[in-house]
Design a protein around this motif. Structure first.
Motif, PDB file in Angstrom:
ATOM      1  N   ARG A  46       0.824  -1.213   0.000  1.00 54.65           N
ATOM      2  CA  ARG A  46       0.000   0.000   0.000  1.00 54.65           C
ATOM      3  C   ARG A  46       0.853   1.256   0.000  1.00 54.65           C
ATOM      4  O   ARG A  46       0.604   2.204  -0.747  1.00 54.65           O
ATOM      5  N   TRP A  69      -6.755  -2.389  -1.330  1.00 52.46           N
ATOM      6  CA  TRP A  69      -5.861  -1.231  -1.232  1.00 52.46           C
ATOM      7  C   TRP A  69      -6.174  -0.362  -0.030  1.00 52.46           C
ATOM      8  O   TRP A  69      -5.276   0.226   0.563  1.00 52.46           O
ATOM      9  N   THR A  70      -7.447  -0.235   0.331  1.00 52.13           N
ATOM     10  CA  THR A  70      -7.839   0.522   1.522  1.00 52.13           C
ATOM     11  C   THR A  70      -8.957  -0.233   2.221  1.00 52.13           C
ATOM     12  O   THR A  70      -9.676  -1.016   1.603  1.00 52.13           O
ATOM     13  N   GLU A  71      -9.083   0.000   3.505  1.00 53.78           N
ATOM     14  CA  GLU A  71     -10.096  -0.704   4.288  1.00 53.78           C
ATOM     15  C   GLU A  71     -11.492  -0.137   4.088  1.00 53.78           C
ATOM     16  O   GLU A  71     -12.470  -0.771   4.412  1.00 53.78           O
ATOM     17  N   LEU A  76      -6.790   4.879  -2.547  1.00 54.83           N
ATOM     18  CA  LEU A  76      -5.518   5.090  -1.865  1.00 54.83           C
ATOM     19  C   LEU A  76      -4.946   6.435  -2.302  1.00 54.83           C
ATOM     20  O   LEU A  76      -4.930   6.745  -3.496  1.00 54.83           O
ATOM     21  N   ARG A 139      -4.364  12.832   3.814  1.00 51.08           N
ATOM     22  CA  ARG A 139      -4.714  11.446   3.494  1.00 51.08           C
ATOM     23  C   ARG A 139      -3.521  10.492   3.528  1.00 51.08           C
ATOM     24  O   ARG A 139      -3.630   9.414   4.097  1.00 51.08           O
ATOM     25  N   ALA A 143      -3.181   7.369   6.074  1.00 50.84           N
ATOM     26  CA  ALA A 143      -2.941   6.014   5.564  1.00 50.84           C
ATOM     27  C   ALA A 143      -1.767   5.343   6.279  1.00 50.84           C
ATOM     28  O   ALA A 143      -1.723   4.120   6.402  1.00 50.84           O
TER      29      ALA A 143
END
Length: 163
Positions: A46, A69-71, A76, A139, A143
């Motif tokens: 990621r 890629w993201t929860e 992302l 962001r 992350a």
């Protein structure tokens, strides 16, 4: 007890995890039965994509096995290649998180190369708290596990204190 060795690649281990647990959020500290730190591997993929260092063919391979890629459903974040200093700092924060298990970089943390990561992050979080940090800068920090919330109290030692 010694972990069993396997010839499976990280891609195969990840694909197997997704087959078994399609909707489960993989914790960053998840370790497979054979002892492979799959949660950390996922985080590295990621971060590499976010920083633009993951080759396109690798992205295609990961997409093909259902890589998450993201929860949540947000894409992302990407850090533009032209933003060299921010890319370096985010890379160092990712390395710190890899080594220490969190992104609680001490304010006096300086890398062996002299990068004052702690001060850079302190200023970014201060701006974030004042709602003066642009979303495209927030962001990537979020992350990596950085938060504008209060930090835990207590001593945090730096490997390379500022001079």
């Amino acid at each position: 007890m010694r972990a069993r060795r396997t010839a499976a690649s990280p891609l195969q281990l990840y694909a197997e995890f997704r087959r078994r647990h399609p909707a489960l959020v993989m914790p960053a500290d998840y370790v497979t039965e054979c002892g492979f730190r799959l949660g950390r591997w996922q985080d590295r993929q990621r971060v590499a994509r976010m920083l633009g260092t993951l080759p396109p063919q690798r992205i295609t391979q990961l997409d093909a096995i259902g890589f998450v890629w993201t929860e949540d459903s947000t894409p992302l974040p990407a850090v533009p290649p032209a933003d060299g200093k921010r890319r370096r700092m985010l890379t160092e924060i990712a390395a710190y998180r890899e080594e220490h298990g969190d992104a609680l970089v001490p304010a006096n943390y300086v890398t062996a190369d002299g990068e004052q990561v702690g001060q850079w992050l302190y200023r970014a979080v201060k701006k974030w708290r004042a709602n003066a940090l642009p979303d495209d800068e927030r962001r990537p920090l979020a992350a990596l596990g950085v938060s504008p919330g209060p930090r835990p109290r207590g001593p945090r030692l730096s490997a390379h204190p500022m001079r």
